[in-house]
Design an enzyme around this catalytic site. Structure first.
Site, PDB file in Angstrom:
ATOM      1  N   SER A  87       0.863  -1.184   0.000  1.00  0.00           N
ATOM      2  CA  SER A  87       0.000   0.000   0.000  1.00  0.00           C
ATOM      3  C   SER A  87       0.898   1.232   0.000  1.00  0.00           C
ATOM      4  CB  SER A  87      -0.883  -0.001   1.253  1.00  0.00           C
ATOM      5  OG  SER A  87      -1.317   1.321   1.522  1.00  0.00           O
ATOM      6  N   HIS A 112      -1.665  -1.918  -4.108  1.00  0.00           N
ATOM      7  CA  HIS A 112      -2.896  -1.603  -3.379  1.00  0.00           C
ATOM      8  C   HIS A 112      -3.016  -0.088  -3.268  1.00  0.00           C
ATOM      9  CE1 HIS A 112      -5.979  -2.561  -0.257  1.00  0.00           C
ATOM     10  NE2 HIS A 112      -5.561  -1.423   0.288  1.00  0.00           N
ATOM     11  N   ASP A 157      -5.248   3.072  -2.003  1.00  0.00           N
ATOM     12  CA  ASP A 157      -6.299   3.433  -1.042  1.00  0.00           C
ATOM     13  C   ASP A 157      -6.933   4.765  -1.405  1.00  0.00           C
ATOM     14  OD1 ASP A 157      -6.142   1.320   1.045  1.00  0.00           O
ATOM     15  OD2 ASP A 157      -4.069   2.020   1.213  1.00  0.00           O
ATOM     16  N   MET A 185      -9.777   7.502  -0.379  1.00  0.00           N
ATOM     17  CA  MET A 185     -10.589   7.916   0.789  1.00  0.00           C
ATOM     18  C   MET A 185     -11.305   9.227   0.502  1.00  0.00           C
ATOM     19  SD  MET A 185      -7.732   7.351   3.688  1.00  0.00           S
ATOM     20  CE  MET A 185      -6.822   5.818   3.779  1.00  0.00           C
ATOM     21  N   HIS A 198      -8.805   0.093  -3.339  1.00  0.00           N
ATOM     22  CA  HIS A 198      -9.555  -0.096  -2.100  1.00  0.00           C
ATOM     23  C   HIS A 198     -10.341   1.188  -1.876  1.00  0.00           C
ATOM     24  CE1 HIS A 198      -9.300  -0.626   2.575  1.00  0.00           C
ATOM     25  NE2 HIS A 198     -10.526  -0.715   2.121  1.00  0.00           N
ATOM     26  N   MET A 247     -12.519   3.475   0.000  1.00  0.00           N
ATOM     27  CA  MET A 247     -13.071   3.824   1.312  1.00  0.00           C
ATOM     28  C   MET A 247     -13.903   5.083   1.119  1.00  0.00           C
ATOM     29  SD  MET A 247      -9.674   2.949   3.483  1.00  0.00           S
ATOM     30  CE  MET A 247      -8.665   2.947   2.014  1.00  0.00           C
ATOM     31  N   MET A 252     -10.485  -5.937   7.094  1.00  0.00           N
ATOM     32  CA  MET A 252      -9.693  -4.838   7.650  1.00  0.00           C
ATOM     33  C   MET A 252      -9.218  -5.237   9.047  1.00  0.00           C
ATOM     34  SD  MET A 252      -9.554  -2.664   5.299  1.00  0.00           S
ATOM     35  CE  MET A 252      -8.494  -1.575   6.252  1.00  0.00           C
ATOM     36  N   GLY A 264      -0.098   2.757   9.319  1.00  0.00           N
ATOM     37  CA  GLY A 264       0.723   2.760  10.529  1.00  0.00           C
ATOM     38  C   GLY A 264      -0.008   2.458  11.827  1.00  0.00           C
ATOM     39  N   ASP A 270      -5.881  -6.479   5.592  1.00  0.00           N
ATOM     40  CA  ASP A 270      -5.333  -5.140   5.335  1.00  0.00           C
ATOM     41  C   ASP A 270      -5.178  -4.349   6.630  1.00  0.00           C
ATOM     42  OD1 ASP A 270      -4.723  -2.602   4.448  1.00  0.00           O
ATOM     43  OD2 ASP A 270      -6.510  -2.353   3.215  1.00  0.00           O
ATOM     44  N   GLY A 271      -3.921  -4.033   6.958  1.00  0.00           N
ATOM     45  CA  GLY A 271      -3.654  -3.091   8.046  1.00  0.00           C
ATOM     46  C   GLY A 271      -2.844  -3.652   9.194  1.00  0.00           C
ATOM     47  N   GLY A 272      -1.770  -2.952   9.523  1.00  0.00           N
ATOM     48  CA  GLY A 272      -0.972  -3.300  10.703  1.00  0.00           C
ATOM     49  C   GLY A 272      -0.185  -4.595  10.589  1.00  0.00           C
ATOM     50  N   SER A 280       3.299   0.524   5.985  1.00  0.00           N
ATOM     51  CA  SER A 280       4.433   1.049   6.756  1.00  0.00           C
ATOM     52  C   SER A 280       5.561   0.056   6.976  1.00  0.00           C
ATOM     53  CB  SER A 280       3.975   1.588   8.111  1.00  0.00           C
ATOM     54  OG  SER A 280       2.629   1.477   8.283  1.00  0.00           O
TER      55      SER A 280
HETATM   56  C1  DX5 Z   1      -5.851   1.708   5.863  1.00  0.00           C
HETATM   57  C2  DX5 Z   1      -5.498   1.235   4.489  1.00  0.00           C
HETATM   58  C3  DX5 Z   1      -4.356   0.299   4.431  1.00  0.00           C
HETATM   59  C4  DX5 Z   1      -3.074   0.853   4.976  1.00  0.00           C
HETATM   60  C5  DX5 Z   1      -2.120  -0.259   5.276  1.00  0.00           C
HETATM   61  O1  DX5 Z   1      -7.022   2.412   5.819  1.00  0.00           O
HETATM   62  O2  DX5 Z   1      -6.600   0.588   3.905  1.00  0.00           O
HETATM   63  O3  DX5 Z   1      -4.199  -0.208   3.114  1.00  0.00           O
HETATM   64  O4  DX5 Z   1      -2.476   1.776   4.108  1.00  0.00           O
HETATM   65  O5  DX5 Z   1      -0.981   0.307   5.814  1.00  0.00           O
HETATM   66  P1  DX5 Z   1      -0.249  -0.261   7.132  1.00  0.00           P
HETATM   67  O6  DX5 Z   1       0.455  -1.499   6.707  1.00  0.00           O
HETATM   68  O7  DX5 Z   1       0.674   0.848   7.478  1.00  0.00           O
HETATM   69  O8  DX5 Z   1      -1.292  -0.513   8.179  1.00  0.00           O
HETATM   70 ZN    ZN Z   2      -6.281  -0.526   2.026  1.00  0.00          ZN
END
Ligand code: DX5
Ligand code: ZN
Length: 217
Positions: free
Chosen positions: A9, A34, A36, A38, A67, A69, A138, A146, A176-178, A199
């Site tokens: 991402s 990926h 994102d 928003m 993705h 959002m 998610m 991050g 997806d995430g963390g 991250s």
């Molecule tokens: C969060 C995004 C993720 C995010 C993942 O809303 O959908 O794709 O960028 O990044 P890390 O790996 O830093 O959580």
């Molecule tokens: Zn995402």
């Protein structure tokens, strides 16, 4: 052994150097990119829109997964599909007529994914999962890179895996995430086919090495 699909991402990278970031990803073992999007409504943050997406599409050699959002994603599906996007993932929580939106994505020639926020039960997938190429779980509250991985996601991955088996369908599970090299193994063992990682790839000092490492999870 089947390798983990890795989708970097770009959300937390420095957009002043987007071209460099894409070159690094192009030369890496990443399976897709990926992206994102928003809208400041569905999530409390804004990212970017069509002009940046156009630039990304010109520089990337990887398949792009969007993705979304955003609320009422149906307003933009046709426009997004023009950017030769491989997959569009919409949030179940953002679609009043999820089945219609999924059909629309497929009619536009893209693969269809549905993302669920951390608190959303998997029941809403029961009558749609047969139509999906991917379920995106998610593992953070969407909106920011991050953040810390939400542990309950592991159980949810197992539940979706079981549902896929019961329904005899072929949807992939993406998380997806963390995600990082420490918790990634558990995510894959729980049943994830693909991981979205921001991250921990780009803060690592060696993104290509980090991606290679994640593929071996
Ligand atoms: C969060 C995004 C993720 C995010 C993942 O809303 O959908 O794709 O960028 O990044 P890390 O790996 O830093 O959580
Ligand atoms: Zn995402």
């Amino acid at each position: 052994m089947k390798k983990t699909l890795v989708a970097p991402s770009i959300l937390s990278t420095d957009f002043a150097f987007l071209g460099n970031t894409l070159t690094i990803i192009n030369k890496s073992a990443a399976d897709w990119l990926h992206v994102d999007i928003m809208d400041g409504l569905f999530v409390p943050n804004l990212s970017f829109g069509m002009p940046i997406l156009k630039a990304i599409q010109q520089y990337t050699s990887k398949p792009v997964e969007l993705h979304l959002m955003i609320v009422q994603p149906e307003r933009y599906l046709e426009t997004f599909a023009r950017f030769q996007i491989q997959q569009i993932t919409v949030h179940a929580e953002a679609c009043l007529h999820l089945h219609r939106e999924v059909q629309q994505i497929k009619e536009l020639g893209c693969k269809a994914g549905v993302a669920l926020n951390p608190h959303t039960p998997i029941d809403c997938l029961e009558y749609i999962i047969q139509e999906l190429d991917m379920v995106c779980l998610m593992s953070v509250n969407p909106g920011f890179g991050g953040q810390r991985f939400i542990l309950q996601t592991l159980d949810k991955i197992r539940q979706v895996k079981a549902l896929i088996k019961t329904k005899k369908c072929a949807a992939l599970i993406e998380v997806d995430g963390g995600i990082n090299k420490t918790n990634g193994g558990e995510v894959v063992r729980a049943g994830a086919d693909a991981v979205v990682v921001g991250s921990s790839i780009f803060d690592s000092g060696n993104p290509q090495e980090a991606i290679r490492h994640l593929k071996e999870l």
